[in-house]
Design an enzyme around this catalytic site. Structure first.
Site, PDB file in Angstrom:
ATOM      1  N   ASP A 154       0.785  -1.305   0.027  1.00 16.80           N
ATOM      2  CA  ASP A 154      -0.037  -0.193   0.117  1.00 16.80           C
ATOM      3  C   ASP A 154       0.868   1.351   0.075  1.00 16.80           C
ATOM      4  OD1 ASP A 154      -2.281  -1.572  -0.027  1.00 16.80           O
ATOM      5  OD2 ASP A 154      -3.126  -0.556   1.968  1.00 16.80           O
ATOM      6  N   ASP A 174     -11.972  -9.493   6.685  1.00 15.73           N
ATOM      7  CA  ASP A 174     -11.518  -8.516   6.363  1.00 15.73           C
ATOM      8  C   ASP A 174     -11.898  -7.279   7.168  1.00 15.73           C
ATOM      9  OD1 ASP A 174     -10.292  -9.381   3.959  1.00 15.73           O
ATOM     10  OD2 ASP A 174     -11.779  -9.187   2.681  1.00 15.73           O
TER      11      ASP A 174
END
Length: 476
Positions: free
Chosen positions: A252, A431
């Site tokens: 990321d 998640d």
């Protein structure tokens, strides 16, 4: 990015320990030591005890105590705690776990596992021992279908990456994993095993997320803390120079520098991200190490407006780091769902011409090479088996419905730019929660294309694991 701590307590009848002279033939800490159909060692190396989790799986847990007599063995209950953290990468969540103890590096390297070309060639990949234990202790006991249980057991043996997302994981998970691999290689593994590790602990980490919760802040000595983290990884990797080690660097981080500079936290972190990424690339440039910087995925940096700025950024980082030999290239689709190659674009990818990872990489590589970075790629396919997925929009990252385990890790990619298909994120960890009253609730986890009800991020999500298993392509 949410960071969730889960204490998993394992308690069961401990088996009697073998005499010291026999321990060199025993399983390492966190290794399997029993279970239906298991043909490996049924004892544990010094410092851990074989503990039955269920009929299918017994595991060597550290710190377990057992008392014995000359004729019988009396087992005490043992409890081992592990901290579990989750991280949202590229719009989804990945998990890493660490035992809460420090281990001593055994012995030292007598050889160097150097390589030329593709670092995935000439080695086997190591199956993640913690993920194996999750599958056997959490997933399989909840499955009644014998065929599905057998398939789940097979999933546990798929090699996946281990995440170093907190400083504590360096002296625990990293050392233990490399020790286990060294032991297997010294026992005659042919070809030898290689380690797969994710380096992931930047200060102000995952700057564009709604709820980032990394352990370090730039404003509070974060850069120096991170350099210490990298320095320790370097020391350990040097001590295990006989184990080829493949690293994914900071999911990321650089991708956010391309698309999210309008976010105050990202613009504030940009110079530090660059400085520390370069520091990591320089420090971890070792003969037996291969590094792949995370480069988002087709639905992130693959858009025409993003791909050229991305190429400029990654090439500049590579140049400023001195073009280290160990920097092999880039990792894509980490913890995401995209296909490697699909015959027609799913509707949620429109109008991006780079609608799968193959199109993305084939568009990206020439731009990188023109700027002096002839990058090779690895592609995460751990949750990419069912295509198209059930996503309504490409950015719907949380517990997406209609997904399945994907192609198994392999260096036989059939593509000149791709070194390997890998599983960076093992499937089955949640998640994010679908509970709208929860402190860590993210609206993506409540959308119609997110599987519900879902537990907190990082907790084992049995229904999701079974979805991945039933939709696996190829099937198990």
């Amino acid at each position: 990015m949410a960071k969730f701590f889960l204490t998993a307590a394992f308690a069961a009848a401990a088996l009697a320990a073998p005499v010291v002279e026999e321990r060199q033939n025993c399983a390492p800490t966190w290794g399997q030591c029993g279970g239906i159909g298991f043909n490996g060692p049924t004892c544990c190396q010094s410092g851990s005890t074989c503990v039955k989790q269920n009929d299918w799986y017994s595991q060597c847990l550290p710190g377990s105590q057992v008392t014995t007599t000359s004729t019988t063995s009396t087992s005490s209950s043992s409890t081992t705690s592990r901290a579990t953290s989750t991280t949202r990468t590229g719009g989804v969540t990945s998990i890493t776990t660490a035992p809460t103890r420090t281990v001593t590096i055994p012995g030292g390297a007598t050889t160097t596992a150097s390589y030329n070309g593709n670092p995935f060639e000439g080695v086997q990949l190591w199956a993640n021992n913690y993920y194996r234990s999750e599958v056997h202790t959490l997933a399989i006991p909840q499955i009644t279908d014998p065929a599905l249980r057998a398939a789940a057991s097979a999933v546990a043996e798929v090699p996946s990456f281990q995440w170093l997302d907190r400083n504590v994981t360096v002296d625990t998970l990293l050392v233990e994993t490399l020790s286990e691999i060294r032991a297997a290689n010294q026992a005659g593994a042919n070809p030898p095993y290689a380690a797969q590790i994710v380096v992931y602990d930047l200060p102000d980490r995952d700057c564009a997320a709604a709820a980032s919760n990394g352990e370090w802040a730039i404003a509070n000595n974060g850069a120096n803390n991170y350099k210490g983290y990298i320095n320790r990884i370097r020391e350990i990797l040097i001590s295990f120079s006989d184990v080829r080690t493949i690293l994914v660097i900071e999911p990321d981080s650089l991708a956010n520098m391309v698309t999210n500079m309008n976010v105050a936290k990202c613009s504030g972190a940009a110079s530090t991200y660059r400085e520390l990424t370069i520091y990591a690339l320089k420090q971890l440039d070792l003969p037996h190490v291969a590094m792949y910087m995370d480069a988002g995925h087709a639905g992130w940096l693959g858009w025409p407006a993003n791909i050229q700025p991305a190429a400029e950024l990654f090439a500049k980082i590579y140049e400023d780091a001195g073009k280290p030999r160990a920097v092999r290239g880039l990792a894509t689709n980490v913890a995401n769902y995209n296909a490697w190659s699909i015959s027609s674009p799913p509707p949620y990818t429109s109008p991006n011409p780079n609608y799968d990872e193959k199109h993305y990489i084939e568009a990206f590589r020439p731009l990188l090479e023109a700027r002096g970075f002839p990058a090779q790629f690895i592609v995460d396919q751990g949750r990419s088996g069912k295509q198209p997925t059930g996503q309504k929009e490409w950015g719907h990252w949380c517990n997406a419905i209609g997904t399945g385990f994907g192609m198994r890790p392999t260096a036989n990619t059939g593509h000149q730019y791709v070194d390997a298909f890998v599983w960076v994120k093992p499937g089955g960890e949640c998640d994010g929660t679908s509970d709208t009253t929860a402190a860590r609730y993210d609206y993506h986890c409540g959308l119609e294309d997110a599987l519900k009800p879902a537990p907190e991020a990082g907790q084992w999500f049995q229904a999701y694991f079974e979805q991945l298993l039933r939709n696996a392509n190829p099937p198990f």
